[in-house]
Structures are given as structure tokens and as C-alpha cells.
Design a protein around this motif. Structure first.
Motif, short mmCIF file in Angstrom:
data_model
loop_
_atom_site.label_atom_id
_atom_site.label_comp_id
_atom_site.label_asym_id
_atom_site.label_seq_id
_atom_site.Cartn_x
_atom_site.Cartn_y
_atom_site.Cartn_z
N GLY A 2 0.85 -1.19 0.00
CA GLY A 2 0.00 0.00 0.00
C GLY A 2 0.88 1.23 0.00
O GLY A 2 2.03 1.19 0.48
N CYS A 45 2.96 0.64 -6.05
CA CYS A 45 2.36 -0.66 -5.71
C CYS A 45 2.85 -1.76 -6.65
O CYS A 45 3.19 -2.86 -6.22
CB CYS A 45 0.83 -0.59 -5.72
N ILE A 99 -3.74 0.49 -2.76
CA ILE A 99 -3.32 -0.80 -2.19
C ILE A 99 -3.25 -1.83 -3.31
O ILE A 99 -3.98 -1.74 -4.30
CB ILE A 99 -4.30 -1.30 -1.09
N GLY A 112 -4.70 -4.42 4.19
CA GLY A 112 -4.57 -3.00 3.87
C GLY A 112 -5.95 -2.55 3.41
O GLY A 112 -6.61 -3.26 2.64
#
Ligand code: F6R
Length: 609
Positions: free
Chosen positions: A6, A17, A69, A159
Motif C-alpha cells: 500500500g 504498488c 493498495i 490493507g
């Protein structure tokens, strides 16, 4: 085993990411996905397969947001598909969540949430978490998760982002790994520090039942009650280049070290309390079918075959069912007779080994029912079996199988103990003792890893030998065969795994000063006989490395060196004994400068007969 990342900061969240997920791809590559908060909305992109598919999808649909995320998946519940990919999103499309772990009570929670009107789109255990968070959400994402955590049983690192909070990410952990990367004007989360090493060498290592509320400029750490917790930042001691292997020199080394965690995950939801029976979702056998069994036939190749040999032993000793174990490549050649009520247990890490698949089909055609013990979810062997018990080891990348082997044995031990329970073949007391010992295995594995330097010192004394013999008896004959296979395949040192009882019928002629013998002499039924075998070798000037239980006083007197293992019931010793033998092979190969993760002439998955 999945990977989560994240990001919150000023860069494009997708760039960070995807780069982080690349470092986590060793944790799974069945599917990948990303959720980004952009202009007060959640944008989600998911793909099946490896991360390059995600990068391609993001080229077509670029996302600009700076909060996001991501996830790379190793399927456990539900096959690899777009719908089962993470992030999972709440019904109103405002909350997205990525998860690594296994929710044990997901089925009950799903029923409960469905009754309340929540709609489920996937087959995953994860989806219950996002709906639970949505159920408790009243404008405060962290508070909603805290409340949800009370309902969850099992393991998770999560997350979470919400379209309502464009600058905030929530992360939490119970049993599954999680770190928070500390940046300047930006912060990160990830399943391991390798994923954030490119941007920072400072992390908080989050502990069980702790969570973090993360913004660009702040990281607030609390427990699940909301009480602040304090951690000193940890400085990652290795450079960014070592990130994918988590600081280990080779995947094999990393995978050896993953065994305690992998064992814990293998036991999750199946064996939680020594006093309670084992439950094996996926086995697909009724108690009646288990009671009716007249024979169990194991079949597999290579390392998995050695796990099957241990399985044969467990099945007979524990469940009192006649058992055989056949090399998959040889099974068809002898046109086996399959009796009524025969169960074939097919063991395979990859689930794609051609010889094993052919053997499975042969046994099925002859009327056996088939349960497979497999690592890769939805692989061919898993699909063609009547039942499948996944070992839940996470991806194994090093060509030499390590964690898959110990987890195959552990999974088979769970099946055998379950059969013993159902058939009344063992007393309640014996079963409780065995289950208690199984629950201690992750800790014992950790103890064995903590002794790596001692094993390495032994490796340094023998690495220049050209020949070796691995001896064992009973349940540890397969351990000798596996120890020898590990050494030969990665170091190219000749190693023979042999029954210690068979030595006097020929192989003892090989013994001389330049051939070292590894003798597995843990306490149990065959201990005295093993001591006799060690003496026979010593009398012929052969150096001996004994493998013995902690506190043994006899083996150090007989052997030149000792690899120590913590005591456990003899039937489980193939699991503990395997670890120092893996470490020994690894260090000998490393001292010889071999290509450990990709030894010559070998492939990880052998899809030809
Ligand atoms: C040795 C090794 C092989 C495999 C064998 C079967 O370290 O990994 O011997 O065990 O090729 O592979 P799977 O388990 O994928 O069927």
C-alpha cells in the motif's frame, strides 16, 4: 500466502504498488490487483496471472491517484480468477481491502452477512472482511476495522482504503506478516520489507493484533482496542538489490527459513487445539468412507515420493490401514491390482508433474478414490482428484523442494491422525499427545533454524568430500533418502540414501576415510540398531555425522559431529530431521559455489513422462 502493498504520498500509487508487488511475486502469482482512490472514487483493476498482466492493464487504464493498495495472490479459497482476485470491494464501492492469510470462520460470517443483505461476488474467505468493515463503518475506517477484528478468527494482514478518506490507509495484522515503511512525506505498507526497500530502509515491524493508521505525514500505531503502541523503527540491513529474496542469498535459503510460518499456516483451521479433532476441508470423505478403507496407496515423484514413504509409515502405524507407496513413474509398469475401497493419496508440490498425473489417472481408472496433497491450488492433479488437502506452503521457487516436503509430511500426518480418530485406531490419549506435538512443530522448526551456524560449521568440515552416504531406518529411512537427494541435486556431491539395515548386504564396502556418513539416530524404536550401524562405519574409519535428539549422550561419543534436533514423537521426526539436512546440503552447495536455485539439468516442474 499472498503479498500485499500500500502507498500514500505524492507519487502515482500504481507505480509504487506494482514495483512493490514485483518484489512480492515470490509469495504468489495466480492473480493481481490494485485499488486507487482518485477524485473521491475507488478505481480497481484486477487481472489473472502474473504481474506483467497488471502492468499491461494499467497501461490501458492508467490511474493517477496517490493512495492505493495492491495484492498478488496465491489462491487458497477459490480458484485463481478475476472475481476471486483482490482488492475486494464493499457493496457500495467505497471501501477496498487486500488480505494475506486465512479467515477460519469465514463460512459462518458469510452466512450471517448474507442474511443481513450483503452481496458476495467471490468464493474467497477475504470478502467477509470487507463486508464486515462496511457493516461497522460510521465514518471512521480504523474504528470499523477494530470492531470487525473482534469477529474474525484466523490469520490476516490487511490493507484498507476508502473513497471517503483520500489521504488515509489502514493496515492491521494477526499472524500474517506486515511492515509499515517510513518515508518522508510518503508512507508504505507491505508483507515484507523487501517490497519497500527501494524507497526506504526504515520500517515498523507490526506485531499480532496491532494496526496502523497511515497518512502522508503520519503513522499512528495502536492495538485492536485503540491503545497506542510504540515500536522503534527497524533499519533494513541489506541493499535494495537483495529485496526479492527478502535479504536471503537464494530462494532455497529463504524457503528453508519460511518453514515455521508455513507450518503454522498449514495447521490453521485444521488443528487448533490438541484436545479437539482435526478438520480437513477439501478431503471430501465421509466417516463411513474412512471406516471402510482397506488400503491406502501413496504415489509421487522425487521429494514428494519421500513424503509419501513417510506417509505409508504414518498410515500403518497411526491409522492401522495397510499402505503402500509407489514411484509414480513406475506405477503403471506393474499394472497394479487395486482392491475395492482403496484410497490413492497423490503427493505433488506443483500439481503438474506428468508422471504423477498419469499414475493418478491409472489408479482412478482402476477404481481407487483419489485425494491429493498438493501445493498449487487448482493445478491439474488437484482438479482431477476426488478430494484435495492443500499443504498451504506458498510458492516454492528454488528448484530443490524444502518447505513443500516438510509440509507434505505434516499434511499427511493430519490426514493419518484424522483417519486414526475416525476409525478408533488410536486411543484418545495418543491422539492428544500427537496433536500437541504437531502444534509444537513450528516452534521446533524455528529452534532448528536458529542453529544454522552450527550446521554450517559441520558443512565446512565436509564440503570437499566427493562421496557421502545417508543412513536411516524405519520412519527415517525416507529422511535419509531425502537428505541424500538434497545434497546431490544442489551440490553435485555423490550421495546415497540407504537403509542402515541393508548396509551389511553390500554398500558397507564403500566405507573409507573419504566418504562421510550422515546417520539419523534420533531416539525411538530403531535407535539401538542405528548405534550399531554407526559403530560398523567407525570401525572402518568412515567419518560420521549423527543426527540426534538434544541431550543425547551416546551419539556424541560415537559420531564425529552431531546435528541436534529437539525431541518429538518418533513419527513426526521426519519433519524436524529434514531441516538440518536441508541446511547442510545448502551450505555445502554454497561453499562449492553451485547455482543453488537452478541446479544443472533440473526443472522445477517436470511436465514430461
Ligand atoms: C527435489 C524436487 C523434485 C520434486 C519432484 C516432484 O528437490 O523438488 O524431486 O519433488 O519433481 O515434483 P512435484 O512435487 O511438483 O510433483
Amino acid at each position: 500466502m499472498c503479498g500485499i502493498v500500500g502507498y500514500v504520498g505524492t507519487r502515482k500509487a500504481t507505480d509504487v504498488c506494482v514495483a512493490g508487488l514485483k518484489r512480492l511475486e515470490y509469495r504468489g502469482y495466480d492473480s493481481a490487483g490494485i485499488a486507487v482512490v482518485e477524485d473521491g472514487k475507488l478505481e480497481v483493476v484486477k487481472v489473472v496471472g502474473k504481474l506483467r498482466n497488471l502492468s499491461e492493464a494499467l497501461e490501458e487504464t492508467p490511474l493517477e491517484g496517490t493512495l492505493g493498495i495492491g495484492h498478488t495472490r496465491w489462491a487458497t479459497h477459490g480458484k485463481p480468477s478475476k472475481i476471486n482476485s483482490h482488492p475486494h470491494v464493499s457493496n457500495d464501492g467505497r471501501i477496498a481491502l487486500v488480505h494475506n492469510g486465512i479467515i477460519e470462520n469465514y463460512a459462518e460470517l458469510r452466512d450471517e452477512l448474507k442474511q443481513e443483505g450483503f452481496e458476495f461476488v467471490s468464493e474467497t474467505d477475504t470478502e467477509v472482511i470487507v463486508h464486515l468493515v462496511a457493516r461497522y463503518y460510521e465514518g471512521d475506517l480504523a474504528a470499523a476495522f477494530r470492531r470487525a477484528a473482534r469477529d474474525l478468527e484466523g490469520a490476516f494482514a490487511v490493507g484498507i482504503v476508502s473513497a471517503d478518506h483520500p489521504g488515509q490507509m489502514v493496515a492491521a495484522r494477526r499472524f500474517s506478516p506486515l511492515v509499515v515503511g517510513i518515508g518522508a512525506g510518503e508512507n508504505f505498507i507491505a508483507s515484507d520489507m523487501g517490497a519497500v526497500r527501494e524507497w526506504t530502509d526504515q520500517v515498523y515491524v507490526i506485531e499480532d493484533d496491532e494496526m496502523a493508521v497511515i497518512t502522508r505525514d503520519g503513522i499512528e500505531l495502536t492495538d485492536f482496542e485503540g491503545k497506542p503502541v510504540h515500536h522503534e523503527p527497524y533499519t533494513i540491513p541489506w541493499p535494495a538489490e537483495a529485496a526479492q529474496k527478502g535479504g536471503h542469498k537464494h530462494f532455497m535459503h529463504k524457503e528453508i527459513h519460511e518453514q515455521p510460518r508455513a507450518m503454522r499456516e498449514c495447521l490453521l483451521g485444521r488443528l487448533t487445539d490438541a484436545e479437539k479433532s482435526i478438520t480437513l476441508e477439501g478431503l471430501n470423505m465421509t466417516e463411513e468412507e474412512i471406516k471402510r478403507l482397506r488400503k491406502v496407496v501413496f504415489t509421487a515423484c522425487g521429494t514428494a515420493f519421500h513424503a509419501g514413504l513417510v506417509g505409508r509409515f504414518l498410515m500403518e502405524k497411526l491409522a492401522r490401514i495397510p499402505a503402500e507407496c509407489d514411484l509414480a513413474a513406475e506405477l503403471r509398469a506393474r499394472d497394479p491390482v487395486v482392491l475395492e475401497d482403496t484410497l490413492a493419496i497423490v503427493v505433488s508440490q506443483s500439481g503438474e508433474t506428468a508422471d504423477t498425473l498419469v499414475a493418478l489417472r491409472e489408479l482412478k481408472e482402476k477404481g481407487a478414490s483419489v485425494v491429493s496433497v498438493v501445493n498449487v491450488v487448482d493445478s491439474s492433479i488437484a482438479r482431477e482428484s476426488d478430494g484435495v488437502v492443500y499443504i498451504q506452503a506458498g510458492p516454492e521457487i528454488g528448484v530443490a523442494s524444502t518447505k513443500a516436503y516438510t509440509l507434505q509430511i505434516l499434511t499427511i500426518a493430519l490426514i493419518a491422525a484424522h483417519f486414526a480418530d475416525v476409525r478408533g485406531a488410536a486411543s484418545e490419549h495418543e491422539l492428544i499427545e500427537l496433536r500437541r506435538a504437531m502444534l509444537s512443530l513450528p516452534e521446533q522448526a524455528q529452534t532448528l533454524l536458529d542453529r544454522e551456524d552450527e550446521v554450517k560449521a559441520v558443512a565446512a568440515r565436509y564440503y570437499d568430500s566427493h562421496n557421502s552416504l545417508y543412513l536411516g531406518r524405519g520412519v527415517n529411512l525416507p529422511s535419509a533418502m531425502e537428505g541424500a537427494l538434497k545434497l546431490k541435486e544442489i551440490s553435485y556431491v555423490h550421495a546415497e540414501g540407504y537403509s542402515a539395515g541393508e548396509m551389511k548386504h553390500g554398500p558397507i564396502a564403500l566405507v573409507e576415510r573419504s566418504l562421510f556418513t550422515v546417520a539419523i539416530a534420533v531416539k525411538g524404536d530403531v535407535y539401538d540398531k542405528m548405534i550399531g550401524n554407526i559403530q560398523e562405519i567407525k570401525a572402518r574409519s568412515g567419518p560420521v555425522i549423527g543426527v540426534a535428539f538434544d541431550g543425547d549422550t551416546e551419539i556424541p561419543r560415537q559420531a564425529d559431529d552431531v546435528l541436534w534436533v529437539p525431541p518429538c514423537p518418533e513419527l513426526l521426526t521426519p519433519i524436524t530431521v529434514a531441516i538440518p539436512l536441508q541446511i547442510l546440503a545448502y551450505h555445502i552447495a554454497d561453499m562449492l559455489g553451485r547455482e543453488i536455485d537452478q541446479p544443472r539439468n533440473l526443472a522445477k516442474t517436470v511436465t514430461v513422462e
